[in-house]
Design a protein around this motif. Structure first.
Motif, PDB file in Angstrom:
ATOM      1  N   UNK A 141       0.781  -1.339  -0.177  1.00  0.00           N
ATOM      2  CA  UNK A 141      -0.039  -0.061  -0.162  1.00  0.00           C
ATOM      3  C   UNK A 141       0.793   1.246   0.151  1.00  0.00           C
ATOM      4  N   UNK A 142       0.621   2.187  -1.066  1.00  0.00           N
ATOM      5  CA  UNK A 142       1.275   3.449  -1.076  1.00  0.00           C
ATOM      6  C   UNK A 142       0.206   4.607  -0.902  1.00  0.00           C
ATOM      7  N   UNK A 158       5.097   5.579  -5.622  1.00  0.00           N
ATOM      8  CA  UNK A 158       3.973   4.801  -6.228  1.00  0.00           C
ATOM      9  C   UNK A 158       4.683   4.114  -7.458  1.00  0.00           C
ATOM     10  N   UNK A 159       5.242   4.837  -8.474  1.00  0.00           N
ATOM     11  CA  UNK A 159       5.789   3.889  -9.418  1.00  0.00           C
ATOM     12  C   UNK A 159       6.985   3.020  -9.085  1.00  0.00           C
ATOM     13  N   UNK A 173      -1.417  -1.489  -4.130  1.00  0.00           N
ATOM     14  CA  UNK A 173      -2.804  -0.620  -3.715  1.00  0.00           C
ATOM     15  C   UNK A 173      -2.286   0.949  -3.573  1.00  0.00           C
ATOM     16  N   UNK A 174      -2.742   1.540  -4.456  1.00  0.00           N
ATOM     17  CA  UNK A 174      -2.520   2.991  -4.512  1.00  0.00           C
ATOM     18  C   UNK A 174      -3.638   3.636  -3.520  1.00  0.00           C
ATOM     19  N   UNK A 175      -3.356   4.096  -2.496  1.00  0.00           N
ATOM     20  CA  UNK A 175      -4.092   4.926  -1.406  1.00  0.00           C
ATOM     21  C   UNK A 175      -4.572   6.472  -1.821  1.00  0.00           C
ATOM     22  N   UNK A 204      -6.954   0.088  -6.195  1.00  0.00           N
ATOM     23  CA  UNK A 204      -7.114   1.531  -5.859  1.00  0.00           C
ATOM     24  C   UNK A 204      -8.110   1.679  -4.580  1.00  0.00           C
ATOM     25  N   UNK A 205      -7.506   2.407  -3.512  1.00  0.00           N
ATOM     26  CA  UNK A 205      -8.294   2.461  -2.300  1.00  0.00           C
ATOM     27  C   UNK A 205      -8.748   4.112  -2.416  1.00  0.00           C
TER      28      UNK A 205
END
Ligand code: 5RP
Length: 293
Positions: A141-142, A158-159, A173-175, A204-205
């Motif tokens: 998670x980022x 993220x990347x 999972x992009x937060x 995606x969160x």
């Protein structure tokens, strides 16, 4: 770069038309990924319902000891049987989650801020991919700060994590972070969730908002919804029911479970909504029955 002047408003979301490129796997956008990636996604998202109940207890990464999370060692074993996924830091998981009872793991890999600061948008990637592999994390998670001061470094984080995850077949999972000054509008969430998905995240969160079904339709990977600040139990169940009805593939709920007076019963009721088609009212009745004996 597209000319921003006179930009047309996006409107053709076709919310009644299912995602088109889904042949072969039950989760949106994951069809073309390899076996290991699909296996991790299937650990998180129940193959029968296609949905997940994630329990978020990563708040200590910037808030320190948080009401309801004072004793992770006592709380987490009670909740483990009732959720699909634990979202936490490596410190919390390694010290307080016996490996033999752990559900799937969403490992928070960014950190670097604390609630003593005004601007929380500057983080670093704090966990090596090798440690995520050692912990058998099912996703990483980022925190992603679109529109904030730290946007560039958070997209870089993220990347970096997605690139490492692609090497080892671990989903990211992009937060979607919401700062104090960010409007929680569908316009903002359409922008942020789509940027996160286009970077290559597998999950995606984000948060509920007006026209949430359009946010879901325009996001080519599964969306899970954060619980946000503590609500009355009935309202939190309505939130879960509403977002599932609008196409979310699950919730990633923290305070609305761990700050409830009855966290286990709350998790069980949320499960019924997410996996078994209960309405919010049916789930709340079950919750009341179980706490009143
Ligand atoms: C921070 C997070 C937290 O995990 C998230 O806020 C979930 O917890 P809660 O339901 O209490 O909001 O991702 O951005």
């Amino acid at each position: 770069m597209a000319d921003l002047q006179g930009l047309k408003v996006a409107k053709d979301y076709h919310t009644d038309v299912p995602f088109a490129n889904q042949n072969g796997f039950y989760l949106k956008g994951i069809n073309s990924l390899d076996w290991g990636m699909k296996r991790h996604m299937a650990n998180i998202f129940d193959p029968k319902s296609g949905n997940t109940v994630m329990f978020a207890f990563d708040h200590g990464y910037f808030m320190g000891s948080t009401a309801g999370l004072e004793r992770l060692d006592l709380l987490l074993p009670k909740l483990a049987p009732h959720v699909n996924c634990f979202m936490g830091t490596r410190g919390a998981i390694r010290t307080c989650v016996p490996p033999e009872i752990a559900p799937s793991i969403a490992l928070r890999v960014t950190s670097g801020s604390s609630m003593l600061q005004d601007d929380l948008s500057h983080e670093i990637v704090a966990v090596d991919i090798e440690d995520a592999v050692r912990m058998n994390a099912d996703c990483m998670a980022v925190q992603t700060f679109v529109g904030a001061d730290g946007q560039l470094s958070s997209l870089e984080n993220l990347n970096q994590v997605i690139n490492a995850g692609m090497r080892y077949s671990i989903p990211t999972m992009g937060v979607c972070a919401v700062g104090k000054d960010m409007a929680r509008t569908d316009r903002f969430f359409k922008l942020a969730t789509r940027i996160i998905a286009e970077m290559g995240c597998q999950v995606v969160k984000t948060y509920d908002c007006e026209n949430f079904e359009e946010v879901v339709a325009a996001c080519p990977v599964p969306i899970v919804v954060a619980g946000g600040k503590k609500l009355a139990e009935a309202e939190a169940m309505t939130l879960a029911y509403s977002v599932i009805q609008k196409g979310a593939r699950g919730v990633d709920m923290g305070r609305n479970i761990f700050q409830s007076e009855h966290p286990v019963e709350m998790a069980i009721a949320i499960n019924k909504i997410v996996h078994e088609g209960f309405t919010d009212k049916e789930a709340y009745e079950l919750y009341l029955d179980s706490i009143n004996g």
